[in-house]
Design an enzyme around this catalytic site. Sequence first.
Site, PDB file in Angstrom:
ATOM      1  N   TYR A 198      -1.556   0.316  10.778  1.00  0.00           N
ATOM      2  CA  TYR A 198      -1.717  -0.526   9.626  1.00  0.00           C
ATOM      3  C   TYR A 198      -0.608  -0.073   8.411  1.00  0.00           C
ATOM      4  O   TYR A 198      -0.083  -1.014   8.046  1.00  0.00           O
ATOM      5  CB  TYR A 198      -3.024   0.199   8.742  1.00  0.00           C
ATOM      6  CG  TYR A 198      -3.493  -0.134   7.366  1.00  0.00           C
ATOM      7  CD1 TYR A 198      -3.970  -1.344   6.967  1.00  0.00           C
ATOM      8  CD2 TYR A 198      -2.717   0.748   6.125  1.00  0.00           C
ATOM      9  CE1 TYR A 198      -4.149  -1.800   5.600  1.00  0.00           C
ATOM     10  CE2 TYR A 198      -3.033   0.335   4.812  1.00  0.00           C
ATOM     11  CZ  TYR A 198      -3.594  -1.052   4.612  1.00  0.00           C
ATOM     12  OH  TYR A 198      -3.647  -1.286   3.224  1.00  0.00           O
TER      13      TYR A 198
ATOM     14  N   GLU B  32       0.132   3.876   1.858  1.00  0.00           N
ATOM     15  CA  GLU B  32       0.233   3.956   3.083  1.00  0.00           C
ATOM     16  C   GLU B  32       1.662   3.705   3.890  1.00  0.00           C
ATOM     17  O   GLU B  32       2.138   4.374   4.756  1.00  0.00           O
ATOM     18  CB  GLU B  32      -0.810   3.307   4.155  1.00  0.00           C
ATOM     19  CG  GLU B  32      -2.285   3.547   4.331  1.00  0.00           C
ATOM     20  CD  GLU B  32      -2.260   5.074   5.094  1.00  0.00           C
ATOM     21  OE1 GLU B  32      -2.726   6.000   4.812  1.00  0.00           O
ATOM     22  OE2 GLU B  32      -1.526   4.933   6.080  1.00  0.00           O
TER      23      GLU B  32
ATOM     24  N   SER C 232       0.756  -1.073   0.066  1.00  0.00           N
ATOM     25  CA  SER C 232      -0.108   0.089   0.031  1.00  0.00           C
ATOM     26  C   SER C 232       0.872   1.197  -0.109  1.00  0.00           C
ATOM     27  O   SER C 232       2.025   1.322   0.609  1.00  0.00           O
ATOM     28  CB  SER C 232      -0.911  -0.146   1.240  1.00  0.00           C
ATOM     29  OG  SER C 232      -1.447   1.366   1.632  1.00  0.00           O
TER      30      SER C 232
HETATM   31  P1  NAP Z   1     -11.355  -4.855   1.861  1.00  0.00           P
HETATM   32  O1  NAP Z   1     -12.398  -4.475   0.913  1.00  0.00           O
HETATM   33  O2  NAP Z   1     -11.346  -4.280   3.083  1.00  0.00           O
HETATM   34  O3  NAP Z   1     -11.116  -6.399   2.056  1.00  0.00           O
HETATM   35  C1  NAP Z   1     -10.413  -7.138   2.793  1.00  0.00           C
HETATM   36  C2  NAP Z   1     -10.654  -8.677   2.801  1.00  0.00           C
HETATM   37  O4  NAP Z   1      -9.924  -9.064   3.579  1.00  0.00           O
HETATM   38  C3  NAP Z   1     -12.070  -9.026   2.972  1.00  0.00           C
HETATM   39  O5  NAP Z   1     -12.577  -9.972   2.099  1.00  0.00           O
HETATM   40  C4  NAP Z   1     -11.930  -9.352   4.298  1.00  0.00           C
HETATM   41  O6  NAP Z   1     -13.017 -10.550   4.564  1.00  0.00           O
HETATM   42  C5  NAP Z   1     -10.628 -10.176   4.322  1.00  0.00           C
HETATM   43  N1  NAP Z   1     -10.074 -10.508   5.761  1.00  0.00           N
HETATM   44  C6  NAP Z   1      -9.843  -9.614   6.848  1.00  0.00           C
HETATM   45  N2  NAP Z   1      -9.431 -10.350   7.935  1.00  0.00           N
HETATM   46  C7  NAP Z   1      -9.214 -11.681   7.371  1.00  0.00           C
HETATM   47  C8  NAP Z   1      -8.721 -12.654   8.111  1.00  0.00           C
HETATM   48  N3  NAP Z   1      -8.277 -12.625   9.295  1.00  0.00           N
HETATM   49  N4  NAP Z   1      -8.537 -13.843   7.281  1.00  0.00           N
HETATM   50  C9  NAP Z   1      -9.114 -13.937   5.892  1.00  0.00           C
HETATM   51  N5  NAP Z   1      -9.560 -12.852   5.260  1.00  0.00           N
HETATM   52  C10 NAP Z   1      -9.771 -11.783   6.157  1.00  0.00           C
HETATM   53  O7  NAP Z   1     -10.136  -4.378   1.034  1.00  0.00           O
HETATM   54  P2  NAP Z   1      -9.832  -3.840  -0.423  1.00  0.00           P
HETATM   55  O8  NAP Z   1     -10.063  -2.423  -0.454  1.00  0.00           O
HETATM   56  O9  NAP Z   1     -10.263  -5.052  -1.351  1.00  0.00           O
HETATM   57  O10 NAP Z   1      -7.935  -4.123  -0.309  1.00  0.00           O
HETATM   58  C11 NAP Z   1      -7.519  -5.339  -0.568  1.00  0.00           C
HETATM   59  C12 NAP Z   1      -5.952  -5.404  -0.188  1.00  0.00           C
HETATM   60  O11 NAP Z   1      -5.456  -4.312  -0.866  1.00  0.00           O
HETATM   61  C13 NAP Z   1      -6.170  -5.188   1.452  1.00  0.00           C
HETATM   62  O12 NAP Z   1      -4.927  -5.995   1.777  1.00  0.00           O
HETATM   63  C14 NAP Z   1      -5.681  -3.707   1.496  1.00  0.00           C
HETATM   64  O13 NAP Z   1      -5.042  -3.517   2.740  1.00  0.00           O
HETATM   65  C15 NAP Z   1      -4.739  -3.490   0.350  1.00  0.00           C
HETATM   66  N6  NAP Z   1      -4.950  -2.322  -0.335  1.00  0.00           N
HETATM   67  C16 NAP Z   1      -6.190  -1.627  -0.788  1.00  0.00           C
HETATM   68  C17 NAP Z   1      -6.160  -0.110  -1.333  1.00  0.00           C
HETATM   69  C18 NAP Z   1      -7.254   0.438  -1.626  1.00  0.00           C
HETATM   70  O14 NAP Z   1      -7.374   1.464  -1.888  1.00  0.00           O
HETATM   71  N7  NAP Z   1      -8.430  -0.311  -1.858  1.00  0.00           N
HETATM   72  C19 NAP Z   1      -4.591   0.250  -1.536  1.00  0.00           C
HETATM   73  C20 NAP Z   1      -3.426  -0.456  -1.187  1.00  0.00           C
HETATM   74  C21 NAP Z   1      -3.556  -1.682  -0.729  1.00  0.00           C
HETATM   75  P3  NAP Z   1     -14.652 -10.105   5.320  1.00  0.00           P
HETATM   76  O15 NAP Z   1     -15.318  -9.767   4.136  1.00  0.00           O
HETATM   77  O16 NAP Z   1     -14.786 -11.400   5.973  1.00  0.00           O
HETATM   78  O17 NAP Z   1     -14.477  -8.778   6.187  1.00  0.00           O
HETATM   79  O1  G4F Z   2     -10.726   6.837   2.675  1.00  0.00           O
HETATM   80  P1  G4F Z   2      -9.542   6.769   3.547  1.00  0.00           P
HETATM   81  O2  G4F Z   2     -10.061   5.916   4.935  1.00  0.00           O
HETATM   82  O3  G4F Z   2      -8.472   5.753   3.200  1.00  0.00           O
HETATM   83  P2  G4F Z   2      -6.843   5.796   3.458  1.00  0.00           P
HETATM   84  O4  G4F Z   2      -6.721   6.088   4.787  1.00  0.00           O
HETATM   85  O5  G4F Z   2      -6.221   6.755   2.494  1.00  0.00           O
HETATM   86  O6  G4F Z   2      -6.560   4.332   3.222  1.00  0.00           O
HETATM   87  C1  G4F Z   2      -6.998   3.474   2.183  1.00  0.00           C
HETATM   88  O7  G4F Z   2      -6.036   3.695   0.936  1.00  0.00           O
HETATM   89  C2  G4F Z   2      -4.679   3.064   1.483  1.00  0.00           C
HETATM   90  C3  G4F Z   2      -3.804   3.147   0.319  1.00  0.00           C
HETATM   91  O8  G4F Z   2      -3.138   4.656   0.396  1.00  0.00           O
HETATM   92  C4  G4F Z   2      -5.201   1.737   1.572  1.00  0.00           C
HETATM   93  F1  G4F Z   2      -4.026   0.773   1.831  1.00  0.00           F
HETATM   94  C5  G4F Z   2      -6.025   1.356   2.856  1.00  0.00           C
HETATM   95  O9  G4F Z   2      -6.341   0.055   2.914  1.00  0.00           O
HETATM   96  C6  G4F Z   2      -7.288   2.143   2.465  1.00  0.00           C
HETATM   97  O10 G4F Z   2      -7.924   1.538   1.433  1.00  0.00           O
HETATM   98  O11 G4F Z   2      -9.120   8.197   4.030  1.00  0.00           O
HETATM   99  C7  G4F Z   2      -8.380   8.837   3.002  1.00  0.00           C
HETATM  100  C8  G4F Z   2      -8.363  10.211   3.497  1.00  0.00           C
HETATM  101  C9  G4F Z   2      -7.525  10.446   4.859  1.00  0.00           C
HETATM  102  O12 G4F Z   2      -6.390  11.448   4.816  1.00  0.00           O
HETATM  103  C10 G4F Z   2      -8.602  10.747   6.118  1.00  0.00           C
HETATM  104  O13 G4F Z   2      -8.107  11.571   7.086  1.00  0.00           O
HETATM  105  O14 G4F Z   2      -9.527  10.944   3.845  1.00  0.00           O
HETATM  106  C11 G4F Z   2      -9.600  11.681   5.128  1.00  0.00           C
HETATM  107  N1  G4F Z   2     -10.779  11.671   5.660  1.00  0.00           N
HETATM  108  C12 G4F Z   2     -11.523  12.791   5.966  1.00  0.00           C
HETATM  109  N2  G4F Z   2     -12.576  12.502   6.736  1.00  0.00           N
HETATM  110  C13 G4F Z   2     -11.640  10.740   5.999  1.00  0.00           C
HETATM  111  C14 G4F Z   2     -12.754  11.174   6.636  1.00  0.00           C
HETATM  112  N3  G4F Z   2     -11.363   9.333   5.908  1.00  0.00           N
HETATM  113  C15 G4F Z   2     -12.274   8.604   6.533  1.00  0.00           C
HETATM  114  N4  G4F Z   2     -12.399   7.293   6.314  1.00  0.00           N
HETATM  115  N5  G4F Z   2     -13.723   9.098   7.019  1.00  0.00           N
HETATM  116  C16 G4F Z   2     -13.995  10.395   7.110  1.00  0.00           C
HETATM  117  O15 G4F Z   2     -14.927  10.689   7.465  1.00  0.00           O
END
Ligand code: NAP
Ligand code: G4F
Length: 323
Positions: A147, A125, A123
Site C-alpha cells: 500500500y 504510510e 499518505s
Molecule cells: P476508505 O474509507 O477505505 O474509502 C475508500 C473508498 O475508495 C471507498 O469509497 C471505496 O468504495 C473506494 N474504492 C475502492 N476501490 C475502488 C475502485 N476500484 N474504484 C472506485 N472506487 C474505489 O478510505 P478513507 O479512510 O476514506 O481514505 C480516503 C483516501 O485517503 C484513500 O485513498 C486512503 O488511502 C487515503 N488516506 C487515508 C488516511 C486515513 O487515515 N483515513 C490517511 C492517508 C491517506 P467502496 O465503498 O465501494 O469500497
Molecule cells: O489502523 P491501522 O490499520 O492504520 P494504518 O496501517 O496506520 O493505515 C491507515 O493510516 C494510513 C496513514 O498513515 C492510511 F494511509 C491508510 O489508508 C490507513 O487509513 O493500523 C494502525 C496501527 C498499525 O501499526 C498496526 O500494526 O495499529 C496496529 N495494530 C495493532 N493491532 C492494528 C491491530 N491494526 C489493525 N488494523 N488491527 C489490529 O488488530
Amino acid sequence: MPVALVTGITGQDGSYLAEMLLEKGYDVVGMVRRSSTITFDRIEQIQDKITIVQGDLHDQSSLVNVFEEYKPDEVYNLAAQSFVPTSWNQPVLTGEVTALGVTRMLDAMRLVRPKARFYQASSSEMFGKVQEVPQSESTPLYPRSPYGVAKVYGHWITINYRESYDMFAVSGILFNHESPRRGLEFVTRKITNGVARIKLGLDTEIGLGNLDSRRDWGYAKDYVEAMWLMLQKDSPDDYVIGTGETHEVREFCEIAFSYADLDYKEFVKKDERFFRPAEVDLLVSDPSKAKQELGWEIKVGFKELVEMMVQADLDKIKQKLGQ
Ligand code: NAP
Ligand code: G4F
C-alpha cells in the site's frame, strides 16, 4: 455553482468531504463502483443532494466518461484500496487501484478537463521506516507495505503531471485520521467498537496486534477541510497534514476503555494474526507548512477523538439493541 468530483465518496473521507462541499455551495458528483449490494451507509443523509455516477479506477473509459459528462472544476481522488494488511494479500490489485488508478484519473483529466484542479489522497504510510522525526514535506520516503509503495507512485505521478503538463495537481500527505465513520477493521474503530460491545455485554475481549506502534491520529472532519484549502491556493503545492502529536496504540486502548470505566489490560488479548510482515513503528507529522500557508488547524484533539468514537459506538449499538 462549481462542480466537484469525488472518487471514494462512499468511504470515510469522501462522506465528510461531500458534506463540507455541499455546505460551501458545490454541485457534488460522487463516483461509486458497481457492487451487488449498495454501500451508501455513510452518504445516506446526503444522497438526494448529490449526483451519484458509476465508475471504477480500474476502467479508463468510465473515468473519461465521468469527466466528459460532468465537467468538474475540482477533482478529489480519494478512492483506493486503503487497508494496509490487505495490500500484502492483494498487492497487484492494490497497485492497480491505489497506484495506477491515480494515473488513469490524471490522464482522464488531462484529456478532458486540463484546467480542473486535482487533489491526490497521499499518505503518511509513504514515510514508513521513518528517515526523520517529525516527518515533513521534505522527509525522504521509505514505504513498508505494498500500500505504501502504491501511494508513493500516486504521489509522484501527481507531481509529474503537474510538472509535465502544467496541471493544477496537488498531493496531500495526510497522517491517520479517524471518526465514527472509520471502517471497522482499522485499529481505532476496532477498539472503540470492541469497547462498546464489551460494555454492553456482547463480547468479552478484543484481539489486537502491535500495541507499541505510534501514530499521529486526528479527526477526519478536520482533514477534509485541508483538502479543500489546498485546491483554493493560487498555485499548486504539496502539504503534510497531521496533529504533530504521536500516541501508542496502547494509549488509544487506555483512553477508550477508561471512558467506559473499564481497564484495557483485562480485555485486550495479543493476537499474532494482526502483526504485520513489516511495521511502521512511528509516525508524527510536522504540519507547520499547512498551518502557515493554508491557515489550517485541528479542532479536535486526541482524547476528544477517542471518546467521541467510543460514545458513537455505544449509541449505535444501543440503538440496534433497542435500548
Ligand atoms: P476508505 O474509507 O477505505 O474509502 C475508500 C473508498 O475508495 C471507498 O469509497 C471505496 O468504495 C473506494 N474504492 C475502492 N476501490 C475502488 C475502485 N476500484 N474504484 C472506485 N472506487 C474505489 O478510505 P478513507 O479512510 O476514506 O481514505 C480516503 C483516501 O485517503 C484513500 O485513498 C486512503 O488511502 C487515503 N488516506 C487515508 C488516511 C486515513 O487515515 N483515513 C490517511 C492517508 C491517506 P467502496 O465503498 O465501494 O469500497
Ligand atoms: O489502523 P491501522 O490499520 O492504520 P494504518 O496501517 O496506520 O493505515 C491507515 O493510516 C494510513 C496513514 O498513515 C492510511 F494511509 C491508510 O489508508 C490507513 O487509513 O493500523 C494502525 C496501527 C498499525 O501499526 C498496526 O500494526 O495499529 C496496529 N495494530 C495493532 N493491532 C492494528 C491491530 N491494526 C489493525 N488494523 N488491527 C489490529 O488488530
